[in-house]
Design a protein around this motif. Structure first.
Motif, PDB file in Angstrom:
ATOM      1  N   SER A 141       0.871  -1.181   0.000  1.00 53.43           N
ATOM      2  CA  SER A 141       0.000   0.000   0.000  1.00 53.43           C
ATOM      3  C   SER A 141       0.900   1.220   0.000  1.00 53.43           C
ATOM      4  CB  SER A 141      -0.888  -0.001   1.247  1.00 53.43           C
ATOM      5  OG  SER A 141      -0.090   0.141   2.427  1.00 53.43           O
ATOM      6  N   GLY A 142       0.289   2.413  -0.012  1.00 56.64           N
ATOM      7  CA  GLY A 142       1.085   3.621   0.147  1.00 56.64           C
ATOM      8  C   GLY A 142       1.708   3.660   1.529  1.00 56.64           C
ATOM      9  N   ASP A 144       1.955   6.285   3.546  1.00 55.00           N
ATOM     10  CA  ASP A 144       1.316   7.192   4.497  1.00 55.00           C
ATOM     11  C   ASP A 144       0.463   6.382   5.465  1.00 55.00           C
ATOM     12  OD1 ASP A 144      -1.789   7.740   3.095  1.00 55.00           O
ATOM     13  OD2 ASP A 144      -0.169   6.869   1.910  1.00 55.00           O
ATOM     14  N   LYS A 146      -2.401   6.701   6.771  1.00 53.62           N
ATOM     15  CA  LYS A 146      -3.823   6.508   6.465  1.00 53.62           C
ATOM     16  C   LYS A 146      -4.042   5.349   5.504  1.00 53.62           C
ATOM     17  CE  LYS A 146      -5.589  11.194   7.250  1.00 53.62           C
ATOM     18  NZ  LYS A 146      -6.262  12.376   6.626  1.00 53.62           N
ATOM     19  N   SER A 147      -3.090   5.137   4.604  1.00 53.89           N
ATOM     20  CA  SER A 147      -3.232   4.080   3.600  1.00 53.89           C
ATOM     21  C   SER A 147      -2.615   2.761   4.055  1.00 53.89           C
ATOM     22  CB  SER A 147      -2.551   4.499   2.290  1.00 53.89           C
ATOM     23  OG  SER A 147      -3.074   5.709   1.824  1.00 53.89           O
ATOM     24  N   GLN A 151      -3.744  -1.581   9.345  1.00 59.24           N
ATOM     25  CA  GLN A 151      -3.765  -0.426  10.234  1.00 59.24           C
ATOM     26  C   GLN A 151      -3.313  -0.786  11.650  1.00 59.24           C
ATOM     27  OE1 GLN A 151      -4.902   3.210  10.003  1.00 59.24           O
ATOM     28  NE2 GLN A 151      -3.841   2.602   8.117  1.00 59.24           N
ATOM     29  N   TYR A 170       4.076   1.366  -4.289  1.00 56.57           N
ATOM     30  CA  TYR A 170       2.829   2.095  -4.515  1.00 56.57           C
ATOM     31  C   TYR A 170       2.874   3.498  -3.918  1.00 56.57           C
ATOM     32  CZ  TYR A 170       1.638  -2.617  -5.747  1.00 56.57           C
ATOM     33  OH  TYR A 170       1.664  -3.848  -6.339  1.00 56.57           O
ATOM     34  N   LEU A 172       1.748   7.282  -2.371  1.00 56.19           N
ATOM     35  CA  LEU A 172       0.969   7.704  -1.208  1.00 56.19           C
ATOM     36  C   LEU A 172      -0.517   7.717  -1.549  1.00 56.19           C
ATOM     37  CD1 LEU A 172       3.142  10.728  -0.005  1.00 56.19           C
ATOM     38  CD2 LEU A 172       3.198   8.377   0.831  1.00 56.19           C
ATOM     39  N   GLY A 173      -1.326   7.287  -0.594  1.00 57.73           N
ATOM     40  CA  GLY A 173      -2.772   7.306  -0.783  1.00 57.73           C
ATOM     41  C   GLY A 173      -3.343   6.038  -1.377  1.00 57.73           C
ATOM     42  N   MET A 174      -2.496   5.111  -1.828  1.00 58.23           N
ATOM     43  CA  MET A 174      -3.000   3.897  -2.466  1.00 58.23           C
ATOM     44  C   MET A 174      -3.229   2.801  -1.432  1.00 58.23           C
ATOM     45  SD  MET A 174      -1.680   1.897  -5.881  1.00 58.23           S
ATOM     46  CE  MET A 174      -2.294   3.236  -6.915  1.00 58.23           C
ATOM     47  N   LYS A 175      -4.431   2.242  -1.443  1.00 54.85           N
ATOM     48  CA  LYS A 175      -4.792   1.167  -0.524  1.00 54.85           C
ATOM     49  C   LYS A 175      -4.294  -0.180  -1.049  1.00 54.85           C
ATOM     50  CE  LYS A 175      -7.328   3.893   2.138  1.00 54.85           C
ATOM     51  NZ  LYS A 175      -6.980   4.184   3.546  1.00 54.85           N
TER      52      LYS A 175
END
Length: 346
Positions: A141-142, A144, A146-147, A151, A170, A172-175
């Protein structure tokens, strides 16, 4: 080759057709300056194939990434990496084995690579972090928070960045999704001199990593497991197919011809344990009584100590290389710590 390179230029640089199509379709939606600003804010660096920092081993796999994103840093000692992977549905045996072997390998100077998934991967990273060594997480995933997936391991990721690196293909921001997980596995094996499968069912991402390792001419290792446990079917199958059998970290170090030193043997338990380790001292005395393996419940009963405390001490002692986990809750002292016993009739 730059951001505005044509499709033919991208293909000539070794980028696959499917990736070229994605780049060409998505490029007009990207503002390079804005993307670089995001990377700086997240303290993420982009490492491209021609950069000096791009790992040499990874460059020579059949399908290397053209770039990856990184948090943390790669060091010279990361030239000698070893991958440890396995199922997310790990048993206590698998978790402990992963953590202990990672601890010992990291102490010997290997950088532990894994995928930061729940289960075996997480315990491999934790084992390396508990030691004096380094670890690298390859995520799907990204980078960051959040991604980041999963988690639940955001806290672990922060510790990994302090003592190694977290990398991803990947942005940033990609799940993350299933296809990305399988695709990133080639990087775990690609960074590594060899890969250990601790626990894996027959349908497992860990077996996918093993296949990548074989394609990349890497050594494949496996930990034997309970023949009745589905979580061990995959690892046991690899052993039948010729994977190197591992019951201790030294098996891997010897197979890779990696120079290492074992802890010095102390003559008595009093010299091995300080007065602060009374539980460990009791365990040592119990296991050294007649040299036979004992079940954790037996050890708890003989020592008069709660099983939870015994379990924690057993894990610590295994990391120190004092005891050996035989599986199914049974433990014994490492051979070099056993005091020779003479039969009374001799």
């Amino acid at each position: 080759m730059g951001f505005k390179s044509s499709g033919s230029q991208l293909r000539a640089a070794g980028i696959r057709n499917i990736e070229v199509d994605v780049i060409l379709q998505g490029r007009d939606k990207i503002n390079p300056e804005k993307e670089y600003s995001k990377l700086e804010k997240e303290k993420v660096r982009m490492i491209v194939f021609d950069d000096q920092e791009f790992p040499k081993l990874l460059k020579h796999i059949p399908d290397p990434p053209i770039l990856f994103y990184m948090k943390g840093e790669l060091k010279k000692e990361d030239d000698f990496c070893f991958g440890i992977v396995g199922t997310r549905l790990a048993t206590n045996y698998g978790k402990e084995t992963s953590q202990v072997i990672a601890f010992k390998l990291a102490n010997a100077g290997l950088t532990i690579v894994s995928g930061m998934a729940i289960g075996i991967d997480s315990f491999a990273h934790k084992g390396a972090l508990t030691s004096s060594g380094r670890t690298i997480a390859v995520v799907a995933s990204g980078l960051d928070e959040k991604s980041l997936f999963p988690q639940e391991n955001v806290g672990l990721s922060r510790k990994i960045i302090e003592r190694g690196a977290m990398i991803s293909e990947y942005p940033l921001g990609m799940k993350g999704d299933k296809e990305k997980f399988l695709f990133r596995n080639r990087i775990i094996s690609g960074l590594s001199k060899g890969v250990l499968i601790v626990e894996a069912p027959l349908r497992s991402g860990a077996l996918n990593t093993a296949r990548h390792a074989l394609d990349q001419n890497r050594e494949v290792f496996a930990v034997p497991g309970n023949i009745s446990s589905r979580m061990s079917f995959g690892a046991n199958l690899l052993l039948k197919q010729g994977a190197a059998l591992v019951t201790r970290a030294e098996d891997i170090l010897q197979e890779l011809n990696f120079k290492f030193t074992l802890p010095a043997v102390d003559e008595t338990s009093a010299k091995i344990f300080s007065s602060e380790n009374k539980v460990e001292e009791k365990i040592f005395d119990i296991l050294n009584g007649n040299g036979e393996a004992k079940h954790i419940d037996e050890i708890a009963r003989f020592s008069g100590t709660a099983v939870q405390k015994i379990n924690a001490s057993l894990t610590t002692m295994e990391m120190k290389g004092i005891i050996k986990n035989l599986g199914n809750g049974k433990y014994t002292l490492e051979e070099r710590y056993l005091v020779p016993i003479e039969d009374e009739e001799v």
